[in-house]
Design a protein around this motif. Structure first.
Motif, PDB file in Angstrom:
ATOM      1  N   ILE A  22      22.834  30.454  40.829  1.00  0.00           N
ATOM      2  CA  ILE A  22      22.750  31.224  42.074  1.00  0.00           C
ATOM      3  C   ILE A  22      22.817  32.718  41.783  1.00  0.00           C
ATOM      4  O   ILE A  22      22.070  33.521  42.357  1.00  0.00           O
ATOM      5  CB  ILE A  22      23.880  30.800  43.038  1.00  0.00           C
ATOM      6  N   ILE A  23      23.710  33.087  40.852  1.00  0.00           N
ATOM      7  CA  ILE A  23      23.842  34.497  40.461  1.00  0.00           C
ATOM      8  C   ILE A  23      22.596  34.982  39.745  1.00  0.00           C
ATOM      9  O   ILE A  23      22.005  36.008  40.097  1.00  0.00           O
ATOM     10  CB  ILE A  23      25.097  34.682  39.581  1.00  0.00           C
ATOM     11  N   ASP A  24      22.163  34.225  38.717  1.00  0.00           N
ATOM     12  CA  ASP A  24      21.035  34.654  37.887  1.00  0.00           C
ATOM     13  C   ASP A  24      19.721  34.703  38.668  1.00  0.00           C
ATOM     14  O   ASP A  24      18.862  35.555  38.398  1.00  0.00           O
ATOM     15  CB  ASP A  24      20.891  33.727  36.680  1.00  0.00           C
ATOM     16  N   ASP A  25      19.573  33.785  39.626  1.00  0.00           N
ATOM     17  CA  ASP A  25      18.344  33.745  40.431  1.00  0.00           C
ATOM     18  C   ASP A  25      18.377  34.719  41.606  1.00  0.00           C
ATOM     19  O   ASP A  25      17.447  34.751  42.415  1.00  0.00           O
ATOM     20  CB  ASP A  25      18.097  32.327  40.950  1.00  0.00           C
ATOM     21  N   LYS A  26      19.466  35.468  41.705  1.00  0.00           N
ATOM     22  CA  LYS A  26      19.626  36.497  42.746  1.00  0.00           C
ATOM     23  C   LYS A  26      19.494  35.918  44.159  1.00  0.00           C
ATOM     24  O   LYS A  26      18.962  36.563  45.073  1.00  0.00           O
ATOM     25  CB  LYS A  26      18.624  37.640  42.538  1.00  0.00           C
ATOM     26  N   ILE A  27      19.981  34.697  44.325  1.00  0.00           N
ATOM     27  CA  ILE A  27      19.939  34.059  45.639  1.00  0.00           C
ATOM     28  C   ILE A  27      20.805  34.818  46.643  1.00  0.00           C
ATOM     29  O   ILE A  27      20.514  34.838  47.844  1.00  0.00           O
ATOM     30  CB  ILE A  27      20.366  32.581  45.514  1.00  0.00           C
ATOM     31  N   ILE A  28      21.843  35.499  46.157  1.00  0.00           N
ATOM     32  CA  ILE A  28      22.656  36.347  47.037  1.00  0.00           C
ATOM     33  C   ILE A  28      22.438  37.829  46.703  1.00  0.00           C
ATOM     34  O   ILE A  28      23.277  38.671  47.000  1.00  0.00           O
ATOM     35  CB  ILE A  28      24.154  35.970  46.984  1.00  0.00           C
ATOM     36  N   GLY A  29      21.289  38.116  46.105  1.00  0.00           N
ATOM     37  CA  GLY A  29      20.940  39.495  45.797  1.00  0.00           C
ATOM     38  C   GLY A  29      21.629  40.017  44.552  1.00  0.00           C
ATOM     39  O   GLY A  29      22.054  39.256  43.684  1.00  0.00           O
ATOM     40  N   GLU A  30      21.749  41.308  44.475  1.00  0.00           N
ATOM     41  CA  GLU A  30      22.446  41.961  43.361  1.00  0.00           C
ATOM     42  C   GLU A  30      23.953  41.825  43.574  1.00  0.00           C
ATOM     43  O   GLU A  30      24.468  42.152  44.644  1.00  0.00           O
ATOM     44  CB  GLU A  30      22.070  43.439  43.288  1.00  0.00           C
ATOM     45  N   ILE A  31      24.645  41.353  42.552  1.00  0.00           N
ATOM     46  CA  ILE A  31      26.089  41.144  42.689  1.00  0.00           C
ATOM     47  C   ILE A  31      26.804  42.494  42.733  1.00  0.00           C
ATOM     48  O   ILE A  31      26.566  43.373  41.900  1.00  0.00           O
ATOM     49  CB  ILE A  31      26.641  40.292  41.530  1.00  0.00           C
ATOM     50  N   ARG A  32      27.701  42.620  43.711  1.00  0.00           N
ATOM     51  CA  ARG A  32      28.475  43.843  43.879  1.00  0.00           C
ATOM     52  C   ARG A  32      29.886  43.699  43.306  1.00  0.00           C
ATOM     53  O   ARG A  32      30.345  44.542  42.553  1.00  0.00           O
ATOM     54  CB  ARG A  32      28.547  44.214  45.362  1.00  0.00           C
ATOM     55  N   PHE A  33      30.570  42.624  43.720  1.00  0.00           N
ATOM     56  CA  PHE A  33      31.950  42.453  43.249  1.00  0.00           C
ATOM     57  C   PHE A  33      32.385  41.006  43.369  1.00  0.00           C
ATOM     58  O   PHE A  33      31.731  40.185  44.037  1.00  0.00           O
ATOM     59  CB  PHE A  33      32.916  43.360  44.020  1.00  0.00           C
ATOM     60  N   ALA A  34      33.497  40.682  42.697  1.00  0.00           N
ATOM     61  CA  ALA A  34      34.124  39.362  42.774  1.00  0.00           C
ATOM     62  C   ALA A  34      35.608  39.550  43.006  1.00  0.00           C
ATOM     63  O   ALA A  34      36.244  40.406  42.381  1.00  0.00           O
ATOM     64  CB  ALA A  34      33.881  38.573  41.492  1.00  0.00           C
ATOM     65  N   ASN A  35      36.158  38.754  43.921  1.00  0.00           N
ATOM     66  CA  ASN A  35      37.596  38.736  44.187  1.00  0.00           C
ATOM     67  C   ASN A  35      38.132  37.346  43.879  1.00  0.00           C
ATOM     68  O   ASN A  35      37.553  36.337  44.314  1.00  0.00           O
ATOM     69  CB  ASN A  35      37.886  39.060  45.652  1.00  0.00           C
ATOM     70  N   LEU A  36      39.241  37.302  43.144  1.00  0.00           N
ATOM     71  CA  LEU A  36      39.865  36.017  42.815  1.00  0.00           C
ATOM     72  C   LEU A  36      41.322  36.045  43.233  1.00  0.00           C
ATOM     73  O   LEU A  36      42.043  37.001  42.927  1.00  0.00           O
ATOM     74  CB  LEU A  36      39.753  35.732  41.317  1.00  0.00           C
ATOM     75  N   ALA A  37      41.748  35.003  43.936  1.00  0.00           N
ATOM     76  CA  ALA A  37      43.152  34.849  44.335  1.00  0.00           C
ATOM     77  C   ALA A  37      43.624  33.476  43.879  1.00  0.00           C
ATOM     78  O   ALA A  37      43.015  32.453  44.233  1.00  0.00           O
ATOM     79  CB  ALA A  37      43.296  34.986  45.846  1.00  0.00           C
ATOM     80  N   PHE A  38      44.691  33.464  43.090  1.00  0.00           N
ATOM     81  CA  PHE A  38      45.233  32.204  42.594  1.00  0.00           C
ATOM     82  C   PHE A  38      46.748  32.233  42.740  1.00  0.00           C
ATOM     83  O   PHE A  38      47.428  32.972  42.030  1.00  0.00           O
ATOM     84  CB  PHE A  38      44.847  31.978  41.133  1.00  0.00           C
ATOM     85  N   TYR A  39      47.257  31.458  43.684  1.00  0.00           N
ATOM     86  CA  TYR A  39      48.690  31.435  43.973  1.00  0.00           C
ATOM     87  C   TYR A  39      49.199  29.993  43.840  1.00  0.00           C
ATOM     88  O   TYR A  39      48.605  29.070  44.384  1.00  0.00           O
ATOM     89  CB  TYR A  39      48.993  31.903  45.397  1.00  0.00           C
ATOM     90  N   LYS A  40      50.294  29.834  43.125  1.00  0.00           N
ATOM     91  CA  LYS A  40      50.907  28.512  42.951  1.00  0.00           C
ATOM     92  C   LYS A  40      52.387  28.577  43.266  1.00  0.00           C
ATOM     93  O   LYS A  40      53.033  29.608  43.047  1.00  0.00           O
ATOM     94  CB  LYS A  40      50.735  28.028  41.506  1.00  0.00           C
ATOM     95  N   LYS A  41      52.920  27.460  43.736  1.00  0.00           N
ATOM     96  CA  LYS A  41      54.349  27.418  44.013  1.00  0.00           C
ATOM     97  C   LYS A  41      55.135  27.476  42.704  1.00  0.00           C
ATOM     98  O   LYS A  41      54.627  27.136  41.629  1.00  0.00           O
ATOM     99  CB  LYS A  41      54.715  26.160  44.786  1.00  0.00           C
ATOM    100  N   GLN A  42      56.357  27.902  42.809  1.00  0.00           N
ATOM    101  CA  GLN A  42      57.225  28.014  41.635  1.00  0.00           C
ATOM    102  C   GLN A  42      57.542  26.641  41.080  1.00  0.00           C
ATOM    103  O   GLN A  42      57.752  25.683  41.823  1.00  0.00           O
ATOM    104  CB  GLN A  42      58.518  28.725  42.038  1.00  0.00           C
ATOM    105  N   LEU A  43      57.583  26.530  39.766  1.00  0.00           N
ATOM    106  CA  LEU A  43      57.994  25.285  39.138  1.00  0.00           C
ATOM    107  C   LEU A  43      59.429  24.945  39.527  1.00  0.00           C
ATOM    108  O   LEU A  43      60.281  25.835  39.620  1.00  0.00           O
ATOM    109  CB  LEU A  43      57.905  25.399  37.614  1.00  0.00           C
ATOM    110  N   SER A  44      59.685  23.679  39.729  1.00  0.00           N
ATOM    111  CA  SER A  44      61.059  23.253  39.990  1.00  0.00           C
ATOM    112  C   SER A  44      61.846  23.252  38.682  1.00  0.00           C
ATOM    113  O   SER A  44      61.269  23.282  37.585  1.00  0.00           O
ATOM    114  CB  SER A  44      61.074  21.851  40.590  1.00  0.00           C
ATOM    115  N   LYS A  45      63.168  23.206  38.794  1.00  0.00           N
ATOM    116  CA  LYS A  45      64.003  23.136  37.590  1.00  0.00           C
ATOM    117  C   LYS A  45      63.684  21.882  36.786  1.00  0.00           C
ATOM    118  O   LYS A  45      63.666  21.902  35.554  1.00  0.00           O
ATOM    119  CB  LYS A  45      65.488  23.155  37.982  1.00  0.00           C
ATOM    120  N   GLU A  46      63.411  20.793  37.516  1.00  0.00           N
ATOM    121  CA  GLU A  46      63.097  19.536  36.845  1.00  0.00           C
ATOM    122  C   GLU A  46      61.771  19.646  36.091  1.00  0.00           C
ATOM    123  O   GLU A  46      61.642  19.200  34.947  1.00  0.00           O
ATOM    124  CB  GLU A  46      63.027  18.391  37.859  1.00  0.00           C
ATOM    125  N   ALA A  47      60.764  20.262  36.738  1.00  0.00           N
ATOM    126  CA  ALA A  47      59.459  20.420  36.095  1.00  0.00           C
ATOM    127  C   ALA A  47      59.551  21.322  34.877  1.00  0.00           C
ATOM    128  O   ALA A  47      58.878  21.096  33.867  1.00  0.00           O
ATOM    129  CB  ALA A  47      58.454  20.981  37.089  1.00  0.00           C
TER     130      ALA A  47
END
Length: 326
Positions: free
Chosen positions: A138-163
């Motif tokens: 999709i990127i290489d074929d410019k299906i969404i045009g010229e790429i301007r930017f990318a945003n990534l959000a990755f949030y996970k809960k805290q590991l438990s003491k047991e984990a």
């Protein structure tokens, strides 16, 4: 070589389903030996997966004449030493991510591979999956045009003491073994995809802090990249949020539309153009590393290009360091 006969160093959890069985399912490939420091577990793995040989000593496996390629699936702190030993034994290496502890160590591995004329691949296996290759198309074929930017959000809960007490988690938050915290365990997949999609970085900088103080490693990371083609990347990782606030989303915005997708959850691409959203769905392979392993085997047999080179892996380590090192 007409067939790649694999030896695994570190037959732990990642090799049970994600990678291990794939070595026997790929054409011109077989798994002939496994190693784990706990010999009883190595023997058990070999028995359950019908592997002819098992070892509790890595050098014994590396020097086994029936093994002609090495898969390193230990924690990152031993990747460099095992890779260098394999190269000296004349055997190519497929190494787990993160490639090693830091950029300097990664460069040493690349240098050693070049000096011994040995092949080196890094297990950034998402490169082989149809889902992520569709995004690249999709990127290489410019299906969404010229790429301007990318945003990534990755949030996970805290590991438990047991984990946190589980052996499989302890090393992941020990910077001396893993290179950092959970960011170093998971972000290589995401950052490698950005490198795979957009190419070389011109600038990278970030900040890493330990917000929760729950373990002795940073649990929050923010970073920015400017790629040589002018594309901007912004990323935020947090490993101490509530279950309700967990998130795994990457949005890539172009001049004529955008796509959003998850790296670790459902394999769905949301393609937004002209006021409409198209959903493109994929089913992950049973053994998620198998598509890349097929390409690695072809590369080791001189039948194809390197699908995930040591130099690529070093670039990812450079980004990790840029985000987390003072």
């Amino acid at each position: 070589m007409k067939e790649i006969k694999w030896g695994i160093i570190g037959c732990g959890n990642v090799t049970e389903v994600k990678s291990g069985p794939a070595f026997n399912k790929v054409k011109n490939s077989s798994l002939v030996a496994v190693m784990r420091r706990d010999g009883a577990r190595a023997k058990d793995y070999a028995s359950r997966h019908h592997v002819p040989k098992w070892y509790d000593d890595a050098m014994a496996l590396i020097n086994d004449k029936d093994v002609n390629a090495i898969y390193i699936a230990t924690p990152p702190s031993s990747h460099e030493s095992y890779a260098l030993a394999a190269f000296q034994a004349g055997k190519p290496v497929y190494v787990e991510k993160p490639m090693t502890l830091n950029y300097s160590s990664a460069l040493n591995m690349v240098k050693a591979a070049n000096e011994t004329n040995m092949k080196l691949c890094v297990a950034h296996y998402r490169r082989g999956q149809p889902y992520f290759n569709k995004i690249k198309q999709i990127i290489d074929d410019k299906i969404i045009g010229e790429i301007r930017f990318a945003n990534l959000a990755f949030y996970k809960k805290q590991l438990s003491k047991e984990a946190l007490e589980l052996t499989g988690n302890k090393w992941r938050v020990d910077a001396g073994v893993s290179g950092g915290g959970l960011f170093h365990d998971l972000a290589p997949h995401q950052l490698d995809l950005m490198y795979y999609f957009f190419g070389q970085a011109d600038y990278a900088k970030g900040v890493a802090i330990n917000q929760s103080r729950f373990y002795n490693a940073d649990d929050a990371v923010a970073g920015n990249i400017v790629f040589k083609n002018g594309i901007l990347f912004n990323g935020l990782w947090s490993f101490s949020v509530s279950k309700d606030d967990e998130k795994d989303v990457c949005e890539i915005v172009g001049s004529e539309g955008s796509i959003s997708f998850s790296v670790f959850n459902e394999q769905k691409i949301f393609l937004n153009r002209n006021g409409t959203t198209e959903v493109i769905s994929f089913t992950p392979p049973q053994h998620v590393q198998q598509p890349l392993i097929e390409k690695v085997v072809d590369y080791f047999l001189d039948k194809g290009p390197n699908p995930s080179s040591g130099s690529d892996g070093a670039e990812v380590m450079h980004l990790l360091d840029a985000f987390t090192q003072p």
